[in-house]
Design an enzyme around this catalytic site. Structure first.
Site, PDB file in Angstrom:
ATOM      1  N   HIS A 234      -1.915 -10.855   2.687  1.00 56.55           N
ATOM      2  CA  HIS A 234      -0.805 -10.763   3.633  1.00 56.55           C
ATOM      3  C   HIS A 234      -0.455  -9.305   3.926  1.00 56.55           C
ATOM      4  CE1 HIS A 234       2.562 -12.105   6.010  1.00 56.55           C
ATOM      5  NE2 HIS A 234       3.209 -11.071   5.501  1.00 56.55           N
ATOM      6  N   ASP A 238      -0.095  -7.597   7.616  1.00 56.02           N
ATOM      7  CA  ASP A 238       0.976  -6.696   8.056  1.00 56.02           C
ATOM      8  C   ASP A 238       0.414  -5.365   8.534  1.00 56.02           C
ATOM      9  OD1 ASP A 238       3.016  -8.486   7.531  1.00 56.02           O
ATOM     10  OD2 ASP A 238       3.561  -7.600   5.606  1.00 56.02           O
ATOM     11  N   HIS A 261       5.585  -1.410   5.581  1.00 57.30           N
ATOM     12  CA  HIS A 261       5.733  -1.105   7.002  1.00 57.30           C
ATOM     13  C   HIS A 261       6.081   0.363   7.263  1.00 57.30           C
ATOM     14  CE1 HIS A 261       5.205  -5.247   8.089  1.00 57.30           C
ATOM     15  NE2 HIS A 261       6.184  -5.621   7.282  1.00 57.30           N
TER      16      HIS A 261
END
Length: 289
Positions: A234, A238, A261
């Protein structure tokens, strides 16, 4: 290159409904075909937001785009799916403050793209070719870019507090590998870390149906993990969504260690600045997405 060098859009308009992870609101989203060189453009609350790195305004547990008046959150899963399928021209209407979380993965976005189909356009895509090493480093986070004929992505996840907290995954990205190996991997949270946010009502749409939740080092989801390395997979999903904000087709090998992020988007900004500075022939057009 495993990707088509030609720009793509969807064959026809399509919509999808879901719940916002942070707002808890019911959200409907429409994806409309767009002409070549239009880029990916979101519209929310009457404002247009291009999917570009300079539109990133917040990176706390998600990537949020904004223009000083509105903020659109949770864009990364959709952007990752579009990037993997080479769809770089769309007008995306979002009736709400965020893209719906669905099951916490990009699986439904892939299904939507595959069922709708795409059209190749006459214009070619911009290519960002890594010709020499570049890296971003901050504290325990490291992201590197190396030359490679294609797009190879690797991620190391490490959390010493978890018994399954060290995971590594590598993928050569194309439509098939994304759909099968990355798209089903769900977003995840450690309950002890998000409890203050839950207490403040800042994650109103969170549930075991939309995320992997770990509490006291134990997985709460009764069905278990979808992959042994679901957390690392995952994180790669992202990363792809954040990399897409460079607005070009990347050709290179990207390896990330413990990034999120904030680091992903800082890496994209740094890489673009480096390419413009070091390679006068790098013809990146800022008017595109």
């Amino acid at each position: 290159m495993p990707f088509s060098i030609f720009q793509r859009t969807l064959k026809q308009s399509v919509s999808i409904d879901g719940t916002g992870l942070f707002s808890g609101r019911k959200i409907r989203m429409f994806l409309h075909p767009a002409e070549a060189d239009s880029g990916l453009v979101f519209q929310t609350q009457g404002r247009r937001l291009e999917a570009k790195i300079d539109r990133v305004k917040k990176t706390f547990r998600t990537t949020s785009l904004g223009d000083g008046q509105v903020l659109l959150s949770t864009v990364e899963h959709l952007l990752a799916a579009l990037y993997a399928f080479g769809i770089c021209n769309l007008f995306i209407e979002v009736e709400g403050p965020e893209v719906p979380i669905l099951d916490g993965s990009a699986k439904e976005f892939c299904r939507l793209i595959e069922q709708t189909g795409w059209a190749e356009l006459a214009a070619e895509r911009e290519i960002l070719k890594i010709e020499e090493p570049f890296y971003y480093r901050r504290e325990k986070t490291l992201i590197t870019a190396l030359p490679f004929d294609g797009l190879r992505l690797s991620y190391l996840f490490h959390d010493p507090k978890l018994s399954f907290g060290t995971q590594f995954f590598t993928v050569d990205l194309d439509e098939k590998s994304f759909s099968e190996a990355l798209a089903p991997a769900r977003t995840f949270s450690v309950f002890e870390e998000i409890k203050p946010l839950l207490d403040q009502g800042l994650i109103k749409g969170g549930a075991l149906e939309s995320a992997v939740v770990i509490k006291e080092g134990r997985l709460l989801n009764p069905e278990g993990f979808r992959f042994p390395e679901e957390l690392a997979r995952h994180k790669l999903l992202d990363l792809i969504g954040d990399l897409s904000l460079c607005g070009a087709l990347i050709q290179g090998q990207i390896t990330a260690l413990c990034s999120g992020h904030a680091a992903n988007t800082a890496f994209v900004r740094g890489l673009l600045q480096h390419m413009r500075k070091e390679h006068a022939s790098f013809a990146f057009n800022d008017s595109r997405n």
